[in-house]
Design a protein around this motif. Structure first.
Motif, short mmCIF file in Angstrom:
data_model
loop_
_atom_site.label_atom_id
_atom_site.label_comp_id
_atom_site.label_asym_id
_atom_site.label_seq_id
_atom_site.Cartn_x
_atom_site.Cartn_y
_atom_site.Cartn_z
N ALA A 114 46.71 39.59 44.07
CA ALA A 114 45.46 38.74 44.32
C ALA A 114 43.90 39.78 44.33
N ALA A 115 44.19 40.75 45.07
CA ALA A 115 42.90 41.52 44.95
C ALA A 115 42.57 42.36 43.52
N VAL A 116 43.73 42.69 42.70
CA VAL A 116 43.54 43.05 41.52
C VAL A 116 43.09 42.17 40.56
N VAL A 117 43.51 40.96 40.72
CA VAL A 117 42.92 40.01 39.80
C VAL A 117 41.37 39.53 40.23
N VAL A 118 41.02 39.61 41.29
CA VAL A 118 39.76 39.27 41.76
C VAL A 118 38.75 40.60 41.32
N VAL A 119 39.21 41.69 41.47
CA VAL A 119 38.45 42.81 40.80
C VAL A 119 38.42 42.90 39.22
N ALA A 120 39.51 42.56 38.60
CA ALA A 120 39.47 42.55 37.09
C ALA A 120 38.56 41.31 36.70
N ALA A 121 38.49 40.33 37.28
CA ALA A 121 37.60 39.05 36.99
C ALA A 121 36.38 39.66 37.11
N PHE A 122 35.79 40.37 38.14
CA PHE A 122 34.42 40.61 38.58
C PHE A 122 34.05 41.85 37.44
N VAL A 123 34.81 42.59 37.24
CA VAL A 123 34.63 43.69 36.20
C VAL A 123 34.43 42.90 34.60
N TYR A 124 35.04 41.98 34.48
CA TYR A 124 35.08 41.09 33.34
C TYR A 124 33.81 40.73 33.24
N LEU A 125 33.50 39.70 34.16
CA LEU A 125 32.30 39.04 34.18
C LEU A 125 31.09 39.82 34.31
N LYS A 126 31.18 41.09 34.83
CA LYS A 126 30.01 42.14 34.99
C LYS A 126 29.69 42.60 33.49
N SER A 127 30.76 42.77 32.56
CA SER A 127 30.58 43.15 31.53
C SER A 127 30.27 42.24 30.45
#
Length: 129
Positions: A114-127
């Motif tokens: 779950a933490a990896v998914v949240v971080v990946a989503a945050f990185v994707y949205l930031k980019s």
């Protein structure tokens, strides 16, 4: 009659277990449980018995369900129940001090995913913007 001690425990971090209490049946008869912790049941005759313990929950309906056929000697017996960390895992019932909560690794694995998914989503949205 023989003394029967049952220690009902749950993992320290599983605070939701405090909202309910375990259900206990001995030889098919409901035994009232007031709270988590040590239960002293002095009305058990010596001999063979069957115990079932679970924690009522929304889904699944019986968390940590475990049954055990055991012998109560005339001098009495002590058992320990440990509720699972992961609600779909079985409880643990046996000798006091030797019971561990099942499902701990599963819970940690799910938390890490779950933490990896949240971080990946945050990185994707930031980019994206």
């Amino acid at each position: 009659m023989a003394a029967f001690s049952l220690d009902l425990r749950h993992p320290a971090g599983a605070f939701l277990y405090n909202a309910t209490r375990p259900r206990l049946t001995i030889d098919g008869h409901d035994v009232p449980v007031r709270e988590w912790g040590v239960q002293q049941l002095d009305l058990i005759p010596g001999g063979p018995h069957k115990i079932e313990i679970y924690v009522p929950y929304v889904f699944p309906r019986r968390v940590g369900r475990v049954t055990l056929d055991f012998m109560v000697p005339e001098e009495g017996v002590a058992l320990e129940y440990m509720a699972p960390t992961f609600t779909f895992a079985k409880g643990s019932l046996g000798a006091p001090g030797a019971q561990k909560s099942s499902g701990f690794r599963t819970t940690w694995t799910m938390n890490i995913v779950a933490a990896v998914v949240v971080v990946a989503a945050f990185v994707y949205l930031k980019s994206q913007g």
